[in-house]
Design a protein around this motif. Structure first.
Motif, PDB file in Angstrom:
ATOM      1  N   THR A  13       0.848  -1.184   0.000  1.00  0.00           N
ATOM      2  CA  THR A  13       0.000   0.000   0.000  1.00  0.00           C
ATOM      3  C   THR A  13       0.886   1.236   0.000  1.00  0.00           C
ATOM      4  OG1 THR A  13      -0.093   0.058   2.410  1.00  0.00           O
ATOM      5  CG2 THR A  13      -1.821  -1.165   1.294  1.00  0.00           C
ATOM      6  N   CYS A  14       0.388   2.292  -0.605  1.00  0.00           N
ATOM      7  CA  CYS A  14       1.099   3.567  -0.552  1.00  0.00           C
ATOM      8  C   CYS A  14       0.189   4.682  -1.044  1.00  0.00           C
ATOM      9  CB  CYS A  14       2.399   3.521  -1.353  1.00  0.00           C
ATOM     10  SG  CYS A  14       2.221   3.614  -3.125  1.00  0.00           S
ATOM     11  N   GLU A  15       0.563   5.878  -0.677  1.00  0.00           N
ATOM     12  CA  GLU A  15      -0.064   7.088  -1.196  1.00  0.00           C
ATOM     13  C   GLU A  15       1.065   7.957  -1.721  1.00  0.00           C
ATOM     14  OE1 GLU A  15      -2.707   9.213   1.352  1.00  0.00           O
ATOM     15  OE2 GLU A  15      -3.820   7.420   1.888  1.00  0.00           O
ATOM     16  N   CYS A  92       5.848   3.787  -5.854  1.00  0.00           N
ATOM     17  CA  CYS A  92       5.250   2.617  -6.501  1.00  0.00           C
ATOM     18  C   CYS A  92       5.422   2.773  -8.006  1.00  0.00           C
ATOM     19  CB  CYS A  92       3.770   2.474  -6.134  1.00  0.00           C
ATOM     20  SG  CYS A  92       2.734   3.858  -6.641  1.00  0.00           S
ATOM     21  N   THR A 139      -3.553   6.427  -4.597  1.00  0.00           N
ATOM     22  CA  THR A 139      -3.542   5.497  -3.474  1.00  0.00           C
ATOM     23  C   THR A 139      -3.537   4.082  -4.030  1.00  0.00           C
ATOM     24  OG1 THR A 139      -4.800   7.046  -2.102  1.00  0.00           O
ATOM     25  CG2 THR A 139      -4.731   4.748  -1.376  1.00  0.00           C
ATOM     26  N   VAL A 140      -2.597   3.281  -3.567  1.00  0.00           N
ATOM     27  CA  VAL A 140      -2.493   1.886  -3.958  1.00  0.00           C
ATOM     28  C   VAL A 140      -2.889   1.041  -2.741  1.00  0.00           C
ATOM     29  CG1 VAL A 140      -0.951   0.022  -4.694  1.00  0.00           C
ATOM     30  CG2 VAL A 140      -0.665   2.335  -5.625  1.00  0.00           C
ATOM     31  N   TYR A 141      -3.838   0.147  -2.973  1.00  0.00           N
ATOM     32  CA  TYR A 141      -4.277  -0.765  -1.923  1.00  0.00           C
ATOM     33  C   TYR A 141      -3.708  -2.144  -2.198  1.00  0.00           C
ATOM     34  CZ  TYR A 141      -7.595   2.965  -1.025  1.00  0.00           C
ATOM     35  OH  TYR A 141      -8.163   4.172  -0.764  1.00  0.00           O
ATOM     36  N   GLU A 142      -3.380  -2.871  -1.153  1.00  0.00           N
ATOM     37  CA  GLU A 142      -2.744  -4.179  -1.308  1.00  0.00           C
ATOM     38  C   GLU A 142      -3.609  -5.154  -2.078  1.00  0.00           C
ATOM     39  OE1 GLU A 142       0.054  -7.177   1.223  1.00  0.00           O
ATOM     40  OE2 GLU A 142      -0.871  -5.473   2.190  1.00  0.00           O
TER      41      GLU A 142
END
Length: 143
Positions: A13-15, A92, A139-142
């Motif tokens: 995850t990341c923003e 990412c 936003t990246v979600y797992e």
């Protein structure tokens, strides 16, 4: 807010703020100066690929790098791993097309062998690159 689904290559995850390239991303040309000459005052990992007008001179550090694919040298995977090891990697990497084996290897090794993982997702589709703009919040979600 538009949502895209892809295939997680390196889950996480990341923003981050989007940095978009509509052309192929040459990993060696883009990171060479930041990694080879590792100047202490250069903490931004500026893109050195003058053939990529979308990214040239812009900081790659902690950005959501949005691109169609990687191109160039077979050192691509090693370059991505080194960027992670030196903590000069994007937050990412988000690919509209399927990732190539070299970039996948670099992202995976970077997540396993360093403490600077780089979530990587591919197969996001052409609409992804047509929608996301440099400066957008990603936003990246797992899952």
């Amino acid at each position: 807010m538009k949502t895209f689904k892809g295939r997680p290559v390196v889950p996480g995850t990341c923003e981050a703020t989007a940095l978009v390239s509509h052309g192929g991303f040459n990993t060696l040309a883009s990171f060479q100066t930041a990694l080879q000459f590792d100047k202490p005052e250069d903490k931004t990992a500026k893109c050195g690929d003058q053939n990529n007008a979308d990214l040239y001179g812009k900081s790659l550090l902690n950005k959501a790098l949005c691109l169609p694919q990687t191109i160039g040298s077979t050192t691509g995977g090693l370059v991505l791993y080194c960027a992670c090891a030196l903590k000069k990697n994007p937050a990412c990497m988000l690919f509209s097309q399927p990732i190539d084996s070299l970039a996948a290897a670099g992202a995976i090794i970077g997540s396993v062998w360093t403490d600077s993982p780089m979530p990587t997702v591919d197969c996001l589709g052409e609409e992804f690159l047509n929608t996301v703009k440099t400066g957008d919040k990603i936003t990246v979600y797992e899952d």
